[in-house]
Design an enzyme around this catalytic site. Structure first.
Site, mmCIF file in Angstrom:
data_model
loop_
_atom_site.group_PDB
_atom_site.id
_atom_site.type_symbol
_atom_site.label_atom_id
_atom_site.label_comp_id
_atom_site.label_asym_id
_atom_site.label_seq_id
_atom_site.Cartn_x
_atom_site.Cartn_y
_atom_site.Cartn_z
ATOM 1 N N CYS A 75 2.466 6.030 8.597
ATOM 2 C CA CYS A 75 1.607 6.091 7.577
ATOM 3 C C CYS A 75 0.740 7.192 8.058
ATOM 4 O O CYS A 75 0.121 7.495 9.233
ATOM 5 C CB CYS A 75 0.827 5.093 7.268
ATOM 6 S SG CYS A 75 -0.500 5.209 6.044
ATOM 7 N N GLU B 220 0.534 -0.460 16.040
ATOM 8 C CA GLU B 220 -0.274 0.695 15.896
ATOM 9 C C GLU B 220 -1.262 1.156 16.886
ATOM 10 O O GLU B 220 -1.316 2.128 17.455
ATOM 11 C CB GLU B 220 -1.317 0.415 14.798
ATOM 12 C CG GLU B 220 -2.192 1.589 14.359
ATOM 13 C CD GLU B 220 -2.997 1.262 13.159
ATOM 14 O OE1 GLU B 220 -2.736 0.311 12.056
ATOM 15 O OE2 GLU B 220 -4.261 1.752 13.122
ATOM 16 N N HIS C 287 5.675 -4.806 8.501
ATOM 17 C CA HIS C 287 5.729 -6.401 9.135
ATOM 18 C C HIS C 287 6.120 -7.394 8.011
ATOM 19 O O HIS C 287 5.219 -7.963 7.549
ATOM 20 C CB HIS C 287 4.432 -6.583 9.818
ATOM 21 C CG HIS C 287 4.360 -6.247 11.214
ATOM 22 N ND1 HIS C 287 3.300 -6.002 11.986
ATOM 23 C CD2 HIS C 287 5.558 -5.639 11.978
ATOM 24 C CE1 HIS C 287 3.584 -5.310 12.974
ATOM 25 N NE2 HIS C 287 4.815 -5.298 13.277
ATOM 26 N N CYS D 254 0.872 -1.179 -0.036
ATOM 27 C CA CYS D 254 0.058 -0.012 0.045
ATOM 28 C C CYS D 254 0.724 1.243 0.129
ATOM 29 O O CYS D 254 2.060 1.163 0.258
ATOM 30 C CB CYS D 254 -0.871 -0.012 1.301
ATOM 31 S SG CYS D 254 -0.093 -0.060 2.663
ATOM 32 N N ASN E 111 -3.181 -6.823 8.647
ATOM 33 C CA ASN E 111 -4.169 -6.872 7.552
ATOM 34 C C ASN E 111 -4.147 -8.209 6.688
ATOM 35 O O ASN E 111 -4.820 -8.505 6.147
ATOM 36 C CB ASN E 111 -3.676 -5.642 6.745
ATOM 37 C CG ASN E 111 -2.439 -5.915 5.618
ATOM 38 O OD1 ASN E 111 -2.528 -6.356 4.661
ATOM 39 N ND2 ASN E 111 -1.299 -5.262 6.253
ATOM 40 N N SER F 119 1.612 -9.904 10.687
ATOM 41 C CA SER F 119 0.767 -8.594 9.827
ATOM 42 C C SER F 119 -0.800 -8.588 9.906
ATOM 43 O O SER F 119 -1.313 -9.591 9.687
ATOM 44 C CB SER F 119 1.143 -8.550 8.529
ATOM 45 O OG SER F 119 0.365 -8.139 7.410
ATOM 46 N N HIS G 146 3.889 2.007 11.436
ATOM 47 C CA HIS G 146 2.800 1.659 12.544
ATOM 48 C C HIS G 146 2.191 2.825 13.527
ATOM 49 O O HIS G 146 1.223 2.952 14.305
ATOM 50 C CB HIS G 146 2.867 0.599 13.319
ATOM 51 C CG HIS G 146 3.603 -0.752 12.658
ATOM 52 N ND1 HIS G 146 4.705 -1.034 12.552
ATOM 53 C CD2 HIS G 146 2.831 -1.494 11.807
ATOM 54 C CE1 HIS G 146 4.973 -2.045 11.505
ATOM 55 N NE2 HIS G 146 3.858 -2.369 11.059
HETATM 56 FE FE1 SF4 Z 1 -0.975 0.720 4.381
HETATM 57 FE FE2 SF4 Z 1 -1.215 0.824 6.889
HETATM 58 FE FE3 SF4 Z 1 -1.322 3.176 5.733
HETATM 59 FE FE4 SF4 Z 1 -3.259 1.395 5.502
HETATM 60 S S1 SF4 Z 1 -2.753 2.551 7.396
HETATM 61 S S2 SF4 Z 1 -2.321 2.413 3.817
HETATM 62 S S3 SF4 Z 1 -2.135 -0.921 5.628
HETATM 63 S S4 SF4 Z 1 0.534 1.437 6.180
#
Ligand code: SF4
Length: 317
Positions: free
Chosen positions: A104, A134, A49, A20, A233, A231, A82
């Site tokens: 992120c 996270e 991860h 992503c 997700n 991970s 995270h």
């Molecule tokens: Fe990627 Fe996590 Fe950001 Fe979603 S929140 S875009 S899974 S890094």
């Protein structure tokens, strides 16, 4: 195996899958920091991860640590995608380390939201998985006791809050869309004045990868999710596939882990990858199948993604 004896196998490749924008950005931050400042660049926690990604960066001079007391003063340290509790950057400053934050932007958005609710005097319920970095990072944005973590609909049913009329909820970004909506429904029923995120906290990448799996799971004899065991997700994708009707859904980190005896001779399998798993590992899995089956691969159409997050200004050019 003789080429002519290989059994036929159709592989449906889910789209979108794999990296992503947040993961791409975090990796790029470590790579650019290595180019600009030279090795070693320290990284607090696995940047994303995935062991393959971590080992690749280690070869280039990244040093992964769990805490800042392992980082010398004056060194460059990157915080993982995270997110980190608020005391971590403060601690880095105290230790005279130069930090780069690879959190992120979609996780940072949840941090900002939590602070806004706190300023408005609301108690916050966070839906997430205890112990995930996270969740530790998000809960660490506010003083202890400001956020109550719940993981299940049963906990939503029993959670006790200081004032039922002054509460809000936030969520981890990588949860199951369906499980979370059940938990949110329970909270809304119990607390009609519950304040919700302005825009869904579960991120676009999580949502799109889960939809792509739902699209193919029912038609597959087996579904493989390429991703790491830590991970979030990726683990959710396995659950989503099972729920969508594919009972043989497995998480695999690398092709070498595939257990060919238990795989048997399926007619059609689905393959996807979590947001922190690089495409090269998906291709490795496909190649392993090609050695044993007469494989026909179909890329299944899905939502196209064009999200890009900028890296910090100090690393540009
Ligand atoms: Fe990627 Fe996590 Fe950001 Fe979603 S929140 S875009 S899974 S890094």
């Amino acid at each position: 195996m003789n080429v002519h004896n290989r059994p036929p196998l159709e592989i449906l490749l889910a789209n979108p899958r794999g990296f992503c924008a947040g993961v791409e950005r975090a990796i790029q931050i470590v790579e650019r920091a290595l180019e600009k400042y030279g090795a070693p660049v320290y990284v607090r926690h696995e940047i994303v991860h995935n062991r393959f990604v971590v080992e690749g960066l280690e070869k280039r001079g990244a040093v992964f640590v769990e805490e800042l007391d392992e980082v010398p003063s004056g060194a460059v340290v990157v915080f993982s995608a995270h997110g980190v509790p608020k005391w971590v950057p403060q601690d880095a400053e105290r230790r005279e380390q130069f930090y780069l934050d690879a959190t992120c932007p979609l996780v940072s958005k949840v941090h900002v939201e939590a602070e806004r609710h706190f300023r408005d005097g609301l108690h916050i319920i966070m839906i997430g998985h205890a112990g995930h970095p996270e969740v530790i990072g998000t809960m660490g944005q506010l003083p202890e006791g400001a956020i109550t973590l719940i993981e299940t609909a049963a906990q939503a049913e029993s959670v006790v809050v200081p004032d039922e009329n002054r509460i809000a909820f936030i969520t981890q970004t990588t949860l199951s869309v369906d499980d979370t909506s059940e938990i949110v429904d329970t909270l809304k029923r119990r607390f009609p004045s519950l304040s919700s995120p302005r825009k869904e906290d579960i991120c676009y990448a999580t949502t799109n990868r889960q939809s792509a799996v739902k699209q193919i799971a029912e038609n597959c004899d087996m579904l493989l999710v390429v991703g790491a065991t830590n991970s979030s997700n990726s683990k959710r994708l396995v659950e989503v596939a099972e729920r969508a009707g594919c009972q043989r859904s497995l998480l695999v980190q690398r092709a070498a882990e595939l257990d060919w005896d238990s795989i048997g001779t399926p007619g059609r399998i689905g393959v996807t990858a979590g947001a922190s798993a690089p495409e090269v590992l998906v291709q490795e899995v496909l190649d392993a199948f090609r050695e044993r089956f007469a494989v026909q691969v179909t890329e299944v159409d899905g939502v196209s993604e064009d999200v890009i997050f900028k890296i910090p200004r100090v690393l540009r050019d």
